[in-house]
Design an enzyme around this catalytic site. Structure first.
Site, PDB file in Angstrom:
ATOM      1  N   CYS A   9      37.064  59.715  11.074  1.00 44.69           N
ATOM      2  CA  CYS A   9      38.157  59.421  12.003  1.00 44.69           C
ATOM      3  C   CYS A   9      38.589  57.977  11.767  1.00 44.69           C
ATOM      4  O   CYS A   9      38.240  57.390  10.745  1.00 44.69           O
ATOM      5  CB  CYS A   9      37.777  59.705  13.458  1.00 44.69           C
ATOM      6  SG  CYS A   9      36.479  58.670  14.133  1.00 44.69           S
ATOM      7  N   CYS A  83      40.734  63.351  13.291  1.00 42.91           N
ATOM      8  CA  CYS A  83      41.845  62.563  13.819  1.00 42.91           C
ATOM      9  C   CYS A  83      43.149  63.308  13.529  1.00 42.91           C
ATOM     10  O   CYS A  83      43.131  64.409  13.003  1.00 42.91           O
ATOM     11  CB  CYS A  83      41.853  61.179  13.169  1.00 42.91           C
ATOM     12  SG  CYS A  83      41.706  61.229  11.362  1.00 42.91           S
ATOM     13  N   CYS A  91      42.741  59.175   4.162  1.00 43.98           N
ATOM     14  CA  CYS A  91      41.335  59.186   3.735  1.00 43.98           C
ATOM     15  C   CYS A  91      41.239  59.391   2.226  1.00 43.98           C
ATOM     16  O   CYS A  91      42.052  60.107   1.644  1.00 43.98           O
ATOM     17  CB  CYS A  91      40.575  60.304   4.444  1.00 43.98           C
ATOM     18  SG  CYS A  91      40.475  60.043   6.221  1.00 43.98           S
TER      19      CYS A  91
END
Length: 142
Positions: A9, A83, A91
């Site tokens: 997250c 998230c 990411c």
């Protein structure tokens, strides 16, 4: 062989910490689980409190930076972002990863209201995460 799972997250302060703790508890020794954030933050006290209600103590957990894991060459079978999709897209892609999954949960650090209202909203997220982890474990047992 254990399935390696990484929960991600933004700050590794609440959602990914709760997901990691639940998979360790529910999945047992079938999984090797870690969590990290795009930027390591501080543990969210509301997440710590609502997990304690479940008998799970995350108060001494460290927050981790996902890019440190990436630079270390860690490998995961599943990378699960917890998230929103926009943050998930930031990411890194881990080599050898077989599946990236996005579970979008509200961010407890954004909750407003009284302390009790923030706790209540964080409990709701905790329960959603627990259900998602239970479903994930069930699907992999099939």
């Amino acid at each position: 062989m254990k399935k390696k799972v990484l929960f991600l997250c933004i700050h590794n302060s609440a959602r990914s910490q709760m997901a990691e703790a639940y998979l360790k508890k529910i999945g047992g020794d079938k999984f090797e689980v870690e969590s990290a954030g795009l930027e390591a933050g501080n543990l969210n006290p509301f997440a710590v409190a609502v997990m304690k209600e479940e008998g799970i103590d995350i108060s001494s957990n460290q927050t981790n930076d996902v890019f440190d894991f990436f630079k270390q060459g860690r490998l995961y079978r599943y990378v699960i972002t917890v998230c929103d999709k926009e943050s998930s897209d930031r990411c890194p892609i881990f080599p050898g990863m077989s599946e990236k999954i996005n579970w979008s949960f509200s961010d407890p650090s954004s909750f407003t209201g009284t302390e009790e209202e923030k706790l209540q909203k964080t409990r709701k997220v905790r329960d959603q995460i627990k259900e998602a982890v239970q479903d994930f474990v069930k699907q992999l047992k099939r």
